[in-house]
Structure formats: structure tokens, C-alpha cells
Design a protein around this motif. Sequence first.
Motif, PDB file in Angstrom:
ATOM      1  N   ALA A  13      -3.355   8.188  -0.241  1.00 41.91           N
ATOM      2  CA  ALA A  13      -1.844   9.311   0.810  1.00 41.91           C
ATOM      3  C   ALA A  13      -2.382   8.097   2.271  1.00 41.91           C
ATOM      4  N   ILE A  14      -3.495   7.794   2.066  1.00 37.96           N
ATOM      5  CA  ILE A  14      -3.163   7.403   3.842  1.00 37.96           C
ATOM      6  C   ILE A  14      -2.010   5.520   3.536  1.00 37.96           C
ATOM      7  N   VAL A  15      -2.993   5.329   2.645  1.00 37.88           N
ATOM      8  CA  VAL A  15      -1.881   4.577   2.106  1.00 37.88           C
ATOM      9  C   VAL A  15      -0.278   3.968   2.494  1.00 37.88           C
ATOM     10  N   ALA A  16       0.031   4.963   0.890  1.00 41.27           N
ATOM     11  CA  ALA A  16       1.612   5.803   0.757  1.00 41.27           C
ATOM     12  C   ALA A  16       1.882   5.231   1.845  1.00 41.27           C
ATOM     13  N   SER A  17       1.222   6.319   3.904  1.00 38.85           N
ATOM     14  CA  SER A  17       1.526   6.478   4.745  1.00 38.85           C
ATOM     15  C   SER A  17       2.128   5.511   5.466  1.00 38.85           C
ATOM     16  N   ARG A  18       0.654   4.544   5.246  1.00 34.23           N
ATOM     17  CA  ARG A  18       1.086   3.474   5.982  1.00 34.23           C
ATOM     18  C   ARG A  18       2.455   2.725   5.310  1.00 34.23           C
ATOM     19  N   PHE A  19       3.015   2.673   4.366  1.00 30.46           N
ATOM     20  CA  PHE A  19       3.572   1.681   3.463  1.00 30.46           C
ATOM     21  C   PHE A  19       5.182   2.273   3.770  1.00 30.46           C
ATOM     22  N   SER A  20       4.791   3.106   4.155  1.00 30.76           N
ATOM     23  CA  SER A  20       6.537   3.880   4.028  1.00 30.76           C
ATOM     24  C   SER A  20       6.698   4.200   5.235  1.00 30.76           C
ATOM     25  N   SER A  21       5.989   3.634   6.408  1.00 33.28           N
ATOM     26  CA  SER A  21       6.529   3.125   8.153  1.00 33.28           C
ATOM     27  C   SER A  21       7.554   2.355   8.348  1.00 33.28           C
ATOM     28  N   ALA A  22       8.423   2.398   9.322  1.00 32.44           N
ATOM     29  CA  ALA A  22       9.141   0.901   9.419  1.00 32.44           C
ATOM     30  C   ALA A  22       8.411   0.336  10.365  1.00 32.44           C
ATOM     31  N   GLY A  23       8.687  -0.834  10.476  1.00 34.90           N
ATOM     32  CA  GLY A  23       7.904  -2.156  11.273  1.00 34.90           C
ATOM     33  C   GLY A  23       6.569  -2.211  10.987  1.00 34.90           C
ATOM     34  N   ARG A  24       6.236  -2.305   9.792  1.00 33.54           N
ATOM     35  CA  ARG A  24       5.020  -1.855   9.397  1.00 33.54           C
ATOM     36  C   ARG A  24       4.267  -4.023   9.520  1.00 33.54           C
ATOM     37  N   PRO A  25       2.804  -4.347   9.545  1.00 36.18           N
ATOM     38  CA  PRO A  25       3.063  -5.014   9.244  1.00 36.18           C
ATOM     39  C   PRO A  25       2.036  -5.462   8.078  1.00 36.18           C
ATOM     40  N   SER A  26       1.956  -6.708   7.628  1.00 40.94           N
ATOM     41  CA  SER A  26       1.535  -7.513   6.275  1.00 40.94           C
ATOM     42  C   SER A  26       0.369  -6.602   5.398  1.00 40.94           C
ATOM     43  N   ALA A  27       1.073  -6.533   4.086  1.00 37.65           N
ATOM     44  CA  ALA A  27       0.352  -5.554   3.736  1.00 37.65           C
ATOM     45  C   ALA A  27      -1.062  -5.463   3.413  1.00 37.65           C
ATOM     46  N   ARG A  28      -1.764  -7.068   3.659  1.00 33.79           N
ATOM     47  CA  ARG A  28      -3.124  -7.048   3.933  1.00 33.79           C
ATOM     48  C   ARG A  28      -3.400  -6.544   4.931  1.00 33.79           C
ATOM     49  N   HIS A  29      -2.741  -6.452   5.755  1.00 35.64           N
ATOM     50  CA  HIS A  29      -3.074  -6.074   7.165  1.00 35.64           C
ATOM     51  C   HIS A  29      -3.281  -4.440   7.356  1.00 35.64           C
ATOM     52  N   LEU A  30      -2.764  -3.581   5.981  1.00 37.97           N
ATOM     53  CA  LEU A  30      -2.374  -2.074   6.184  1.00 37.97           C
ATOM     54  C   LEU A  30      -4.106  -1.772   4.638  1.00 37.97           C
ATOM     55  N   LEU A  31      -4.588  -3.073   4.416  1.00 33.43           N
ATOM     56  CA  LEU A  31      -4.601  -2.629   3.210  1.00 33.43           C
ATOM     57  C   LEU A  31      -6.228  -3.380   3.407  1.00 33.43           C
ATOM     58  N   GLU A  32      -7.033  -3.178   4.716  1.00 32.09           N
ATOM     59  CA  GLU A  32      -7.972  -3.855   5.098  1.00 32.09           C
ATOM     60  C   GLU A  32      -9.546  -2.704   4.701  1.00 32.09           C
ATOM     61  N   THR A  33      -8.892  -1.692   4.881  1.00 28.13           N
ATOM     62  CA  THR A  33     -10.469  -1.049   4.167  1.00 28.13           C
ATOM     63  C   THR A  33     -10.524  -0.074   2.178  1.00 28.13           C
ATOM     64  N   VAL A  34      -9.267  -0.579   2.040  1.00 29.24           N
ATOM     65  CA  VAL A  34      -9.240  -0.159   0.457  1.00 29.24           C
ATOM     66  C   VAL A  34      -9.430  -1.982  -0.572  1.00 29.24           C
ATOM     67  N   PRO A  35     -10.509  -1.110  -1.085  1.00 28.89           N
ATOM     68  CA  PRO A  35     -10.012  -2.723  -2.603  1.00 28.89           C
ATOM     69  C   PRO A  35      -9.439  -2.508  -3.158  1.00 28.89           C
ATOM     70  N   TRP A  36      -8.570  -3.869  -3.018  1.00 29.98           N
ATOM     71  CA  TRP A  36      -7.395  -4.488  -3.922  1.00 29.98           C
ATOM     72  C   TRP A  36      -7.932  -6.428  -4.472  1.00 29.98           C
ATOM     73  N   THR A  37      -7.152  -6.564  -5.588  1.00 30.79           N
ATOM     74  CA  THR A  37      -7.096  -7.887  -5.859  1.00 30.79           C
ATOM     75  C   THR A  37      -5.011  -8.381  -6.331  1.00 30.79           C
ATOM     76  N   ARG A  38      -5.227  -9.859  -7.171  1.00 29.23           N
ATOM     77  CA  ARG A  38      -4.212 -10.107  -6.853  1.00 29.23           C
ATOM     78  C   ARG A  38      -4.210  -9.503  -8.374  1.00 29.23           C
ATOM     79  N   ALA A  39      -2.698  -9.472  -8.722  1.00 26.94           N
ATOM     80  CA  ALA A  39      -2.008  -9.358 -10.799  1.00 26.94           C
ATOM     81  C   ALA A  39      -2.081 -11.354 -11.052  1.00 26.94           C
ATOM     82  N   GLU A  40      -2.632 -11.621 -11.978  1.00 28.06           N
ATOM     83  CA  GLU A  40      -2.012 -13.166 -12.006  1.00 28.06           C
ATOM     84  C   GLU A  40      -1.356 -13.420 -12.545  1.00 28.06           C
TER      85      GLU A  40
END
Length: 170
Positions: A78-105
Motif C-alpha cells: 500500500a505504501i508503494v502504491a501511495s508513493r507512485f501515485s504522488s505528483a513529482g515523484r523521484p526515480s522508481a528505484r529511490h521509491l523502492l529502496e526497502t522493497v525487494p525487486w528485480t528486472r523483467a527480462e
Amino acid sequence: MPVDAREYAAALGQYAAGVCLLTVKDDIDDVGTTVSSVMSVSAAPPLVAVGLHADGYPAEVLEAVGTCALTVLAAPHAIVASRFSSAGRPSARHLLETVPWTRAEGSGAIVLAEAPVALDCRLERLVEAGDHVLALLRVEDVPVLNPAAPPLLRLRGRFVDETGAQAGRG
């Protein structure tokens, strides 16, 4: 008589919708946005449609790059959804610093590792739809599939879990 915009928004708010994170990797950065206007279009070929603001940066970057990832968010996101719905957000990587992620091939776009599902997609076309565009996406891979992960929903202007309880509070 035209429908009042507030009444229209309140009416559609009664419809529980899944919440997704659309991400695009371009040459400069990672761009992401929260979306809840997502629908399955076709199984053969596998197509989904996503509603994006027509004048928004994510639609512009998606059109230029032509590939993206769509992650269906889990209730703890839910916090990720809130972060990415805000205006003027920084790079996606900065909003996901504490969330495990990878890259789609295929697209190279960010997908969340603990999500119910993520789709690696190629843009088929954009269709104008009022103040939005519908991005018709061909699904080329399913890099994440966790059927036991609880989904995040948007209902009545709030992020909730499958029971209707406020999500992301624990």
C-alpha cells in the motif's frame, strides 16, 4: 445533463479494483506510476489494457520506449502504491529502496519480487480515451507469480486488503 465529476468519481469508487505498478526503463531512468484501470483483453494473443493520464510522463515514456512491466501489488505494498501515485515523484528505484525487486527480462523494467504477479509487456498501441489513453499491452512473459500473496485493492478512495480492511498498516 452532464454527470457531475465528483458524483462520477464517487460512483466508480464503489467498485473494488486491483492496484498495479506500471514501470518503464528508458535510457535515463526508471519511471513508474500506480494504476487501477487495468483489464484483461485477450488470451490469444495475451493482451491487457491499462488506463494512463494522456498528458502524463509515464504515458509519454511508455510510447517512446515501447516496453514496460505491470506488477499487481500485494496488500503490504500500500505504501508503494501511495508513493507512485504522488505528483513529482523521484526515480522508481529511490521509491523502492526497502522493497525487494528485480528486472523483467524483456523490458528491463522493475517488477516487485513479492507481488501476486508481474507481467513483462510490449506496447501494441495507445488509444485516446478522453483525458486518458488506453495502453494496449502484449504480455510477453510472467516473471513473478505468487498466487498466495494477498492482493491490494482500491475501494472508496482507500487501499484495502481482500477483507476490506485498510492495507499496509501492521
